[in-house]
Design a protein around this motif. Sequence first.
Motif, mmCIF file in Angstrom:
data_model
loop_
_atom_site.group_PDB
_atom_site.id
_atom_site.type_symbol
_atom_site.label_atom_id
_atom_site.label_comp_id
_atom_site.label_asym_id
_atom_site.label_seq_id
_atom_site.Cartn_x
_atom_site.Cartn_y
_atom_site.Cartn_z
ATOM 1 N N GLY A 147 11.495 -18.211 -19.405
ATOM 2 C CA GLY A 147 10.228 -17.331 -20.783
ATOM 3 C C GLY A 147 10.629 -15.617 -21.221
ATOM 4 N N LEU A 148 11.849 -15.616 -21.398
ATOM 5 C CA LEU A 148 11.984 -14.173 -21.827
ATOM 6 C C LEU A 148 11.865 -14.570 -23.553
ATOM 7 N N GLY A 149 12.431 -15.463 -24.026
ATOM 8 C CA GLY A 149 12.416 -15.617 -25.005
ATOM 9 C C GLY A 149 11.111 -15.336 -25.648
ATOM 10 N N ASN A 150 10.860 -14.373 -27.714
ATOM 11 C CA ASN A 150 10.236 -14.306 -27.871
ATOM 12 C C ASN A 150 9.416 -13.247 -27.325
ATOM 13 N N ARG A 151 10.089 -12.259 -26.290
ATOM 14 C CA ARG A 151 9.153 -11.311 -25.800
ATOM 15 C C ARG A 151 9.826 -10.178 -25.310
ATOM 16 N N VAL A 152 10.957 -10.225 -25.570
ATOM 17 C CA VAL A 152 11.826 -9.123 -24.887
ATOM 18 C C VAL A 152 12.750 -8.535 -26.058
ATOM 19 N N SER A 153 13.475 -8.061 -26.137
ATOM 20 C CA SER A 153 14.539 -7.354 -26.608
ATOM 21 C C SER A 153 15.783 -6.431 -26.797
ATOM 22 N N VAL A 154 16.646 -6.671 -27.323
ATOM 23 C CA VAL A 154 18.340 -6.422 -26.645
ATOM 24 C C VAL A 154 19.132 -5.120 -27.503
ATOM 25 N N SER A 155 19.318 -4.626 -27.010
ATOM 26 C CA SER A 155 19.619 -3.360 -27.776
ATOM 27 C C SER A 155 21.135 -3.418 -28.785
ATOM 28 N N ILE A 156 21.991 -3.720 -29.644
ATOM 29 C CA ILE A 156 23.205 -4.352 -30.793
ATOM 30 C C ILE A 156 22.757 -2.672 -31.119
ATOM 31 N N VAL A 188 23.220 -5.611 -25.109
ATOM 32 C CA VAL A 188 22.756 -4.184 -23.911
ATOM 33 C C VAL A 188 21.379 -5.246 -23.697
ATOM 34 N N PHE A 189 21.468 -6.244 -22.767
ATOM 35 C CA PHE A 189 19.607 -6.907 -22.522
ATOM 36 C C PHE A 189 19.244 -6.476 -21.657
ATOM 37 N N PHE A 190 19.230 -5.246 -20.134
ATOM 38 C CA PHE A 190 18.868 -4.035 -20.236
ATOM 39 C C PHE A 190 20.610 -3.064 -19.082
ATOM 40 N N GLY A 191 19.525 -2.066 -19.302
ATOM 41 C CA GLY A 191 20.294 -0.827 -19.042
ATOM 42 C C GLY A 191 19.462 0.827 -18.466
ATOM 43 N N ASP A 192 19.957 1.733 -18.568
ATOM 44 C CA ASP A 192 19.492 2.647 -18.392
ATOM 45 C C ASP A 192 18.223 2.986 -19.391
ATOM 46 N N GLY A 193 17.844 2.837 -20.575
ATOM 47 C CA GLY A 193 16.939 2.884 -20.730
ATOM 48 C C GLY A 193 16.625 3.692 -22.018
ATOM 49 N N GLU A 194 18.157 4.758 -21.465
ATOM 50 C CA GLU A 194 18.404 5.644 -23.095
ATOM 51 C C GLU A 194 19.215 4.533 -24.116
ATOM 52 N N ASP A 195 18.702 5.678 -25.496
ATOM 53 C CA ASP A 195 20.576 5.071 -26.586
ATOM 54 C C ASP A 195 19.229 3.304 -27.352
ATOM 55 N N GLU A 196 17.665 3.741 -27.401
ATOM 56 C CA GLU A 196 17.551 2.295 -26.946
ATOM 57 C C GLU A 196 17.757 0.974 -26.296
ATOM 58 N N GLU A 197 18.385 1.325 -25.318
ATOM 59 C CA GLU A 197 18.854 0.404 -24.171
ATOM 60 C C GLU A 197 17.268 -0.140 -23.515
ATOM 61 N N PRO A 198 17.725 -1.563 -23.574
ATOM 62 C CA PRO A 198 16.081 -1.798 -22.600
ATOM 63 C C PRO A 198 16.127 -1.508 -21.149
ATOM 64 N N HIS A 199 15.337 -0.992 -20.881
ATOM 65 C CA HIS A 199 15.106 -0.774 -19.264
ATOM 66 C C HIS A 199 14.601 -2.460 -18.043
ATOM 67 N N VAL A 200 14.846 -2.541 -17.214
ATOM 68 C CA VAL A 200 14.999 -3.728 -16.920
ATOM 69 C C VAL A 200 12.329 -3.465 -16.551
ATOM 70 N N ARG A 201 12.562 -2.608 -16.533
ATOM 71 C CA ARG A 201 10.719 -3.115 -16.520
ATOM 72 C C ARG A 201 10.157 -3.648 -17.666
ATOM 73 N N GLU A 202 11.254 -3.699 -18.746
ATOM 74 C CA GLU A 202 10.976 -4.804 -19.549
ATOM 75 C C GLU A 202 10.635 -5.808 -19.156
ATOM 76 N N TRP A 203 11.614 -6.545 -18.655
ATOM 77 C CA TRP A 203 11.255 -7.597 -18.236
ATOM 78 C C TRP A 203 10.473 -8.140 -17.341
ATOM 79 N N CYS A 204 10.356 -7.064 -15.833
ATOM 80 C CA CYS A 204 9.217 -6.723 -15.348
ATOM 81 C C CYS A 204 8.130 -7.476 -16.062
ATOM 82 N N ALA A 205 7.491 -6.587 -16.984
ATOM 83 C CA ALA A 205 6.568 -6.677 -17.574
ATOM 84 C C ALA A 205 6.186 -8.358 -17.979
ATOM 85 N N ALA A 206 6.837 -8.652 -18.319
ATOM 86 C CA ALA A 206 7.046 -9.990 -19.278
ATOM 87 C C ALA A 206 7.177 -11.405 -18.519
#
Length: 228
Positions: A147-156, A188-206
């Motif tokens: 269900g995360l497709g079209n709803r979250v982002s990653v960091s490259i 990076v799917f999720f990490g510490d939220g720094e340097d544009e890394e997504p945080h797991v809270r974004e997955w929680c919200a989605a």
Amino acid sequence: MTAADLGDDSARVRVGSGPVARVSRSALRANARLIDGPFLGDFAADAWGHGVAEVRRALDDVITDRRPSSPVPARDDGLPAEHVNTLLGLPGGDSRSRPAMSLVGRVLSTKVLLADEGVSYGLTYRAPEDTHIALVTGGYAQGVLRGLGNRVSVSIAQRRCSVIGRVAMDVCVVDIGDAHPERGAEVVFFGDGEDEEPHVREWCAASGLSGLEIVTAVGLHARREYVP
């Protein structure tokens, strides 16, 4: 790019052995120092996907002097949820804690996606304009929720890129715009939220799931490794 294209690419090309759930020993120790009080109960589900031995070692390193002199019976409900979230650096814990787990995939290949072309199974996403896309290791078999497709982002390379289309079993597709990451580049799917890394809270919200539910699924299904 059709659903068949996605399936063919994911079967033909691999970088490494799939995404990696990285667990930081230093984050576990630092988070444990934020918890006040004794720890009771047994660790369930391999310490929520982080590994019982490593989590226990982090606690032993930090809070040995806090343990009572006499044994304390384990509680049926295990550790308080707030303590667990603090220990693992998840939403609902101490705001000073940092995530102990990150999920990292790799770029398998890139290609052009033309305007109005669909991507992945069911073509749930169609490009509004010409763009570039990357096929990335990591799918629902490793805890990347469908269900995360079209709803979250990653960091490259410290750049946010949207996950588009349905997440497949071992791969997903990412809109990389005008970027040109090399094959094998870290995602990076999720990490510490720094340097544009997504945080797991974004997955929680989605997803509507808790951080504990997400990291447990990832830690039990993705290849796990420990870092300092």
